[in-house]
Scaffold this motif. Structure first.
Motif, PDB file in Angstrom:
ATOM      1  N   ASP A  33       0.852  -1.195   0.000  1.00 37.37           N
ATOM      2  CA  ASP A  33       0.000   0.000   0.000  1.00 37.37           C
ATOM      3  C   ASP A  33       0.887   1.244   0.000  1.00 37.37           C
ATOM      4  O   ASP A  33       1.956   1.255   0.624  1.00 37.37           O
ATOM      5  CB  ASP A  33      -0.897  -0.032   1.278  1.00 37.37           C
ATOM      6  CG  ASP A  33      -2.072   0.935   1.223  1.00 37.37           C
ATOM      7  OD1 ASP A  33      -1.845   2.141   1.054  1.00 37.37           O
ATOM      8  OD2 ASP A  33      -3.218   0.480   1.381  1.00 37.37           O
ATOM      9  N   SER A  77     -10.446   5.705  -4.313  1.00 33.45           N
ATOM     10  CA  SER A  77     -11.677   4.943  -4.214  1.00 33.45           C
ATOM     11  C   SER A  77     -12.970   5.712  -4.008  1.00 33.45           C
ATOM     12  O   SER A  77     -13.903   5.181  -3.424  1.00 33.45           O
ATOM     13  CB  SER A  77     -11.531   3.842  -3.170  1.00 33.45           C
ATOM     14  OG  SER A  77     -10.766   4.220  -2.105  1.00 33.45           O
ATOM     15  N   TYR A 141     -14.463   7.256 -12.335  1.00 29.76           N
ATOM     16  CA  TYR A 141     -14.154   6.239 -11.313  1.00 29.76           C
ATOM     17  C   TYR A 141     -14.936   4.955 -11.603  1.00 29.76           C
ATOM     18  O   TYR A 141     -14.385   3.861 -11.648  1.00 29.76           O
ATOM     19  CB  TYR A 141     -14.487   6.793  -9.919  1.00 29.76           C
ATOM     20  CG  TYR A 141     -14.548   5.737  -8.841  1.00 29.76           C
ATOM     21  CD1 TYR A 141     -13.386   5.124  -8.375  1.00 29.76           C
ATOM     22  CD2 TYR A 141     -15.776   5.337  -8.304  1.00 29.76           C
ATOM     23  CE1 TYR A 141     -13.454   4.135  -7.400  1.00 29.76           C
ATOM     24  CE2 TYR A 141     -15.843   4.363  -7.329  1.00 29.76           C
ATOM     25  CZ  TYR A 141     -14.683   3.763  -6.882  1.00 29.76           C
ATOM     26  OH  TYR A 141     -14.753   2.781  -5.921  1.00 29.76           O
TER      27      TYR A 141
HETATM   28  N1  LIG Z   1     -15.717   1.386   0.511  1.00 33.04           N
HETATM   29  C1  LIG Z   1     -16.735   1.109  -0.300  1.00 33.04           C
HETATM   30  O1  LIG Z   1     -17.899   1.464  -0.050  1.00 33.04           O
HETATM   31  C2  LIG Z   1     -16.488   0.303  -1.543  1.00 33.04           C
HETATM   32  C3  LIG Z   1     -17.589  -0.121  -2.307  1.00 33.04           C
HETATM   33  C4  LIG Z   1     -17.348  -0.834  -3.479  1.00 33.04           C
HETATM   34  C5  LIG Z   1     -16.050  -1.108  -3.874  1.00 33.04           C
HETATM   35  N2  LIG Z   1     -15.010  -0.688  -3.103  1.00 33.04           N
HETATM   36  C6  LIG Z   1     -13.639  -0.981  -3.542  1.00 33.04           C
HETATM   37  O2  LIG Z   1     -12.990  -1.717  -2.522  1.00 33.04           O
HETATM   38  C7  LIG Z   1     -11.618  -1.353  -2.472  1.00 33.04           C
HETATM   39  C8  LIG Z   1     -11.242  -0.974  -1.059  1.00 33.04           C
HETATM   40  O3  LIG Z   1     -12.048   0.129  -0.648  1.00 33.04           O
HETATM   41  P1  LIG Z   1     -11.709   0.937   0.670  1.00 33.04           P
HETATM   42  O4  LIG Z   1     -12.971   1.590   1.102  1.00 33.04           O
HETATM   43  O5  LIG Z   1     -10.939   0.080   1.603  1.00 33.04           O
HETATM   44  O6  LIG Z   1     -10.760   2.073   0.079  1.00 33.04           O
HETATM   45  P2  LIG Z   1      -9.608   2.934   0.807  1.00 33.04           P
HETATM   46  O7  LIG Z   1      -9.494   4.186   0.020  1.00 33.04           O
HETATM   47  O8  LIG Z   1      -9.858   3.012   2.260  1.00 33.04           O
HETATM   48  O9  LIG Z   1      -8.313   2.028   0.588  1.00 33.04           O
HETATM   49  C9  LIG Z   1      -7.607   1.991  -0.619  1.00 33.04           C
HETATM   50  C10 LIG Z   1      -6.151   1.826  -0.254  1.00 33.04           C
HETATM   51  O10 LIG Z   1      -5.407   1.803  -1.488  1.00 33.04           O
HETATM   52  C11 LIG Z   1      -4.201   2.485  -1.270  1.00 33.04           C
HETATM   53  N3  LIG Z   1      -3.674   2.897  -2.577  1.00 33.04           N
HETATM   54  C12 LIG Z   1      -4.143   3.899  -3.368  1.00 33.04           C
HETATM   55  N4  LIG Z   1      -3.376   3.985  -4.478  1.00 33.04           N
HETATM   56  C13 LIG Z   1      -2.439   3.012  -4.387  1.00 33.04           C
HETATM   57  C14 LIG Z   1      -1.385   2.600  -5.229  1.00 33.04           C
HETATM   58  N5  LIG Z   1      -1.111   3.240  -6.373  1.00 33.04           N
HETATM   59  N6  LIG Z   1      -0.631   1.539  -4.854  1.00 33.04           N
HETATM   60  C15 LIG Z   1      -0.867   0.897  -3.661  1.00 33.04           C
HETATM   61  N7  LIG Z   1      -1.843   1.269  -2.819  1.00 33.04           N
HETATM   62  C16 LIG Z   1      -2.629   2.314  -3.177  1.00 33.04           C
HETATM   63  C17 LIG Z   1      -4.557   3.631  -0.343  1.00 33.04           C
HETATM   64  O11 LIG Z   1      -3.420   4.104   0.367  1.00 33.04           O
HETATM   65  C18 LIG Z   1      -5.595   2.988   0.565  1.00 33.04           C
HETATM   66  O12 LIG Z   1      -4.992   2.497   1.754  1.00 33.04           O
HETATM   67  C19 LIG Z   1     -11.426  -0.233  -3.484  1.00 33.04           C
HETATM   68  O13 LIG Z   1     -10.920  -0.782  -4.676  1.00 33.04           O
HETATM   69  C20 LIG Z   1     -12.824   0.287  -3.704  1.00 33.04           C
HETATM   70  O14 LIG Z   1     -12.994   0.844  -4.982  1.00 33.04           O
HETATM   71  C21 LIG Z   1     -15.202   0.001  -1.947  1.00 33.04           C
END
Ligand SMILES: NC(=O)c1ccc[n+]([C@@H]2O[C@H](COP(=O)([O-])OP(=O)(O)OC[C@H]3O[C@@H](n4cnc5c(N)ncnc54)[C@H](O)[C@@H]3O)[C@@H](O)[C@H]2O)c1
Length: 332
Positions: A33, A77, A141
């Motif tokens: 991450d 995200s 997105y």
């Molecule tokens: N939270 C929701 O409601 C939801 C719903 C549907 C899908 N999702 C998907 O689930 C996944 C996780 O969601 P979340 O809520 O934990 O998101 P989040 O934003 O809390 O976590 C994403 C993590 O990715 C890391 N990151 C970003 N760019 C990066 C890179 N280039 N290389 C390595 N790490 C990187 C960030 O530091 C962060 O810790 C995402 O792909 C999101 O699109 C989330």
């Protein structure tokens, strides 16, 4: 088999709960991450935490040594965060995706689990949006989330199992809680300002408790290949209107904090008309997975966290809000 898991984005909201859960279940876990929101993981003998970027294929290749499963959560995200710097966001959410899949396959990874999103469907009048519903994304997105899915499935083979999950909007407490997601926003405001503002109200939003999300990812590590190879699954629990969610939040917070007085619900017009009703029957029918936690549980968990001081300065600290954190990182 599937005992050595690398989670990209494993320090985020989902990863902060998922990694400890997999460690407790006996897995070895690598969290890979950029740490945009810090890292809550405590040291553990079977945990490796790597500050790395999925766009850095050489570093990722190193990190993938000995890994048999990738859970890909890394992402910019949400829509407002994506829009802060579309070039950077596209490079993370789309351009780096297929190179990451290719390097995983080359490295001998046998299973790749991709977190897409149920927002890929955009607005739909269909009463039940199943996995074969056309994708009509409303934002970049959403569009890139959907466009990565076929890029993953291109690489599906007997020795490389690919599966895509389209989760609903998540809710509930995790060590790195996001307070920029609908149920969590409403709960934060109900608890800490005594007022909930509802934009519109009639839009339907599917929800999923973050604990159910983690339970699903763990199950996907354990299921036989033939159940999941090349498959896409919606995963949502309660499809509710924003106004219904506001009323649940209101009632639960009133019970949890009886001394705090009335919570006002204010309605404001909005041009955000996104409304969709996802159908998650397939995941129950094919995988036997059924979410166990509802919106009410999520609100209660968050109330407990507020009461116990696990979410300090929740109205002001930027770490709970992706767009605020990323904006201040850009400015720095
Ligand atoms: N939270 C929701 O409601 C939801 C719903 C549907 C899908 N999702 C998907 O689930 C996944 C996780 O969601 P979340 O809520 O934990 O998101 P989040 O934003 O809390 O976590 C994403 C993590 O990715 C890391 N990151 C970003 N760019 C990066 C890179 N280039 N290389 C390595 N790490 C990187 C960030 O530091 C962060 O810790 C995402 O792909 C999101 O699109 C989330």
């Amino acid at each position: 088999m599937n005992r050595n898991v690398l989670i990209t984005g494993g320090a985020g909201y989902v990863g902060s709960l998922l990694a400890p859960q997999l460690l407790a279940a006996g897995y070895s876990v690598t969290v890979y991450d950029t740490m945009y929101f810090g890292c809550t993981h405590a040291p553990h003998p079977r945990l490796r935490v790597i500050e790395g970027d999925i766009r850095d294929t050489a570093a990722l290749r190193e990190a993938l040594w000995g890994v048999d499963t990738v859970i890909n959560l890394a992402c910019i995200s949400n829509d407002p965060s994506f829009e802060l710097d579309e070039g950077l966001s596209t490079s993370i959410n789309y351009d780096s995706f297929e190179p990451m899949v290719v390097v995983a396959k080359e490295r001998g990874v046998r299973r790749f689990i991709y977190a897409s999103s149920s927002s890929v469907y955009g607005v739909s009048d269909a009463p039940d949006v199943t996995e074969d519903h056309p994708l009509v994304p409303l934002t970049l997105y959403n569009k890139y989330k959907g466009m990565c899915e076929p890029l993953l499935f291109k690489h599906q083979s007997d020795d490389f199992t690919c599966v895509t999950i389209r989760p609903a909007t998540l809710c509930g407490y995790a060590p790195r809680t996001r307070l920029d997601l609908s149920v969590n926003i409403l709960t934060n405001h109900a608890v800490n300002s005594g007022k909930i503002t509802v934009f519109g109200g009639s839009q339907l939003r599917p929800n999923l408790h973050v604990q159910d999300m983690c339970d699903l990812y763990q199950l996907l590590l354990e299921l036989p290949v033939e159940k999941i190879a090349g498959q896409t699954f919606n995963c949502g629990f309660e499809n509710k209107s924003i106004m219904d969610i506001a009323h649940i939040v209101h009632d639960v917070v009133r019970q949890e904090f009886p001394d705090r007085g009335e919570i006002e619900i204010v309605t404001t017009p909005t041009d955000d008309i996104r409304s969709y009703h996802i159908n998650s029957d397939k995941i129950t029918r094919v995988l036997g997975f059924k979410p166990k936690h509802g919106i009410e549980d999520a609100v209660r968990d968050l109330c407990r966290a507020f009461r116990e001081g696990r979410l300090p300065n929740s109205m002001t600290d930027e770490r709970y809000f992706n767009v605020r954190t990323l904006k201040s990182k850009q400015a720095a």
